[in-house]
Design an enzyme around this catalytic site. Structure first.
Site, PDB file in Angstrom:
ATOM      1  CE1 TYR A   1      -4.199   1.285  -0.291  1.00 17.88           C
ATOM      2  CE2 TYR A   1      -3.877   2.308   1.842  1.00 17.88           C
ATOM      3  CZ  TYR A   1      -4.623   2.140   0.699  1.00 17.88           C
ATOM      4  OH  TYR A   1      -5.798   2.843   0.542  1.00 17.88           O
TER       5      TYR A   1
ATOM      6  CE  LYS B   1      -7.561   5.847   1.154  1.00  9.59           C
ATOM      7  NZ  LYS B   1      -8.598   6.754   0.607  1.00  9.59           N
TER       8      LYS B   1
HETATM    9  N1  LIG Z   1     -11.532  -0.593  -2.845  1.00 10.42           N
HETATM   10  C1  LIG Z   1     -10.992  -0.745  -1.650  1.00 10.42           C
HETATM   11  O1  LIG Z   1     -10.485  -1.811  -1.295  1.00 10.42           O
HETATM   12  C2  LIG Z   1     -11.020   0.404  -0.673  1.00 10.42           C
HETATM   13  C3  LIG Z   1     -10.864   0.138   0.700  1.00 10.42           C
HETATM   14  C4  LIG Z   1     -10.865   1.197   1.595  1.00 10.42           C
HETATM   15  C5  LIG Z   1     -11.010   2.498   1.124  1.00 10.42           C
HETATM   16  N2  LIG Z   1     -11.155   2.724  -0.225  1.00 10.42           N
HETATM   17  C6  LIG Z   1     -11.287   4.102  -0.684  1.00 10.42           C
HETATM   18  O2  LIG Z   1     -12.574   4.284  -1.227  1.00 10.42           O
HETATM   19  C7  LIG Z   1     -12.528   5.418  -2.075  1.00 10.42           C
HETATM   20  C8  LIG Z   1     -13.224   5.066  -3.395  1.00 10.42           C
HETATM   21  O3  LIG Z   1     -12.471   4.109  -4.119  1.00 10.42           O
HETATM   22  P1  LIG Z   1     -13.105   2.846  -4.805  1.00 10.42           P
HETATM   23  O4  LIG Z   1     -12.458   1.682  -4.192  1.00 10.42           O
HETATM   24  O5  LIG Z   1     -14.575   2.940  -4.846  1.00 10.42           O
HETATM   25  O6  LIG Z   1     -12.490   2.922  -6.277  1.00 10.42           O
HETATM   26  P2  LIG Z   1     -12.964   3.658  -7.609  1.00 10.42           P
HETATM   27  O7  LIG Z   1     -11.835   3.501  -8.571  1.00 10.42           O
HETATM   28  O8  LIG Z   1     -14.302   3.168  -8.047  1.00 10.42           O
HETATM   29  O9  LIG Z   1     -13.111   5.186  -7.160  1.00 10.42           O
HETATM   30  C9  LIG Z   1     -12.007   6.068  -7.063  1.00 10.42           C
HETATM   31  C10 LIG Z   1     -12.500   7.383  -7.617  1.00 10.42           C
HETATM   32  O10 LIG Z   1     -11.524   8.420  -7.473  1.00 10.42           O
HETATM   33  C11 LIG Z   1     -11.736   9.300  -8.575  1.00 10.42           C
HETATM   34  N3  LIG Z   1     -10.622  10.217  -8.771  1.00 10.42           N
HETATM   35  C12 LIG Z   1      -9.308   9.897  -9.005  1.00 10.42           C
HETATM   36  N4  LIG Z   1      -8.611  11.038  -9.200  1.00 10.42           N
HETATM   37  C13 LIG Z   1      -9.479  12.085  -9.077  1.00 10.42           C
HETATM   38  C14 LIG Z   1      -9.367  13.500  -9.166  1.00 10.42           C
HETATM   39  N5  LIG Z   1      -8.185  14.098  -9.440  1.00 10.42           N
HETATM   40  N6  LIG Z   1     -10.469  14.261  -8.981  1.00 10.42           N
HETATM   41  C15 LIG Z   1     -11.674  13.690  -8.711  1.00 10.42           C
HETATM   42  N7  LIG Z   1     -11.850  12.348  -8.620  1.00 10.42           N
HETATM   43  C16 LIG Z   1     -10.761  11.567  -8.792  1.00 10.42           C
HETATM   44  C17 LIG Z   1     -11.933   8.346  -9.750  1.00 10.42           C
HETATM   45  O11 LIG Z   1     -12.536   9.006 -10.847  1.00 10.42           O
HETATM   46  C18 LIG Z   1     -12.827   7.296  -9.121  1.00 10.42           C
HETATM   47  O12 LIG Z   1     -14.186   7.610  -9.341  1.00 10.42           O
HETATM   48  C19 LIG Z   1     -11.061   5.800  -2.224  1.00 10.42           C
HETATM   49  O13 LIG Z   1     -10.759   6.831  -1.307  1.00 10.42           O
HETATM   50  C20 LIG Z   1     -10.362   4.531  -1.805  1.00 10.42           C
HETATM   51  O14 LIG Z   1      -9.040   4.747  -1.349  1.00 10.42           O
HETATM   52  C21 LIG Z   1     -11.180   1.699  -1.120  1.00 10.42           C
END
Ligand SMILES: NC(=O)c1ccc[n+]([C@@H]2O[C@H](COP(=O)([O-])OP(=O)(O)OC[C@H]3O[C@@H](n4cnc5c(N)ncnc54)[C@H](O)[C@@H]3O)[C@@H](O)[C@H]2O)c1
Length: 255
Positions: A154, A161
């Site tokens: 990570y 984060k």
């Molecule tokens: N998937 C996992 O395992 C997980 C676990 C814990 C937390 N998260 C967090 O959840 C959140 C959503 O991620 P996800 O897993 O749904 O993936 P995802 O890829 O569906 O969503 C990530 C989003 O970030 C957007 N993004 C990236 N750069 C950007 C910018 N410059 N301006 C505006 N938007 C931007 C993308 O367009 C995308 O819609 C993130 O913060 C991620 O770190 C994910």
């Protein structure tokens, strides 16, 4: 309109596919009485297509959280669809490949800076851009991946984060007097575009499958989305600066 979020107006960022955590939040929010405005980044036509799969088609506003013009114009763009906001969902994360997959010691500052700009600083920027539309009782909710530990692969995203978790506490501190809450949901691993971009993500998948006390589905975004809804609702009126773990209990277990 009935439901947990009846009458609430929400801005939901971060939809890119229907596997996005933000898509589940938007869907569940609509099913629970909220009016949703989405923001999209990059492939706007794709986000608009996905938005049509929601129970109610939702308008999409273009927002790159690193673009000051987009942020400055956000409140006016949102006002074209709703007259105020009761909640903002930050579901955004990005780190260049050099920052992930074991590259911690070699990633250059420029790449680390991008990760921190998009994934950490943007939490504050987005909240401030939406603030003119918000009033007491409003809530900002973001998504983290438990940053109290150093995880294999990570790397700088973990640092981003940790910064996000701190930024949420500072936002809670600075917006508290306006009656606005800031909380995060610490989700377990979910198979989204963001997750697939992390080399070695399967290590998380295996660890959770073996150790989460409640078990864990890598393809069910709804538990994390439900926690977001709860934090956006009126049922956590005195909670801010908090992190709610939605990880099957993994964080509570020693190895
Ligand atoms: N998937 C996992 O395992 C997980 C676990 C814990 C937390 N998260 C967090 O959840 C959140 C959503 O991620 P996800 O897993 O749904 O993936 P995802 O890829 O569906 O969503 C990530 C989003 O970030 C957007 N993004 C990236 N750069 C950007 C910018 N410059 N301006 C505006 N938007 C931007 C993308 O367009 C995308 O819609 C993130 O913060 C991620 O770190 C994910």
């Amino acid at each position: 309109m009935s439901g947990l979020l009846a009458g609430k107006r929400l801005l939901v960022t971060g939809v890119i596919t229907d596997a996005s955590i933000a898509f589940s939040v938007a869907k569940l929010a609509q099913e629970n009485g909220a009016q949703v405005v989405l923001t999209g980044y990059g492939r706007l036509s794709l986000v608009e297509r996905i938005a049509k799969r929601l129970p109610e088609p939702a308008p999409v506003i273009e927002v790159d959280v690193t673009n000051n013009e987009h942020l400055a114009g956000l409140a006016d763009r949102v006002r074209e669809h709703v007259d105020g906001l009761d909640g903002v969902v930050h579901s955004i994360g990005f780190a260049p490949q050099s920052c992930l997959g074991g590259g911690f010691l070699d990633a250059p500052w420029e790449d680390v800076a991008t990760a921190l700009h998009v994934s950490t600083f943007s939490y504050k920027s987005l909240a401030m851009a939406a603030l003119p539309l918000m009033s007491p009782g409003g809530a900002v909710v973001g998504l983290t991946f438990d940053a109290t530990k150093a995880w294999p692969v990570y790397d700088w995203m973990g640092v981003a984060k940790a910064g996000l978790e701190s930024a949420s506490r500072y936002l809670a501190l600075h917006l508290g007097k306006q009656g606005i809450r800031s909380n995060l949901v610490a989700a377990g691993p979910l198979r989204t575009i963001a997750a697939k971009s992390i080399p070695g993500f399967d290590q998380f998948e295996e660890a959770w499958a073996e150790r989460a006390p409640l078990g864990w589905s890598l393809t069910d975004q709804e538990p994390a989305a439900r926690a977001c809804l709860a934090l956006l609702s009126d049922w956590f009126p005195a909670t801010t600066g908090e992190i709610v773990h939605v990880d099957g209990g993994y964080h509570a277990i020693g190895s």
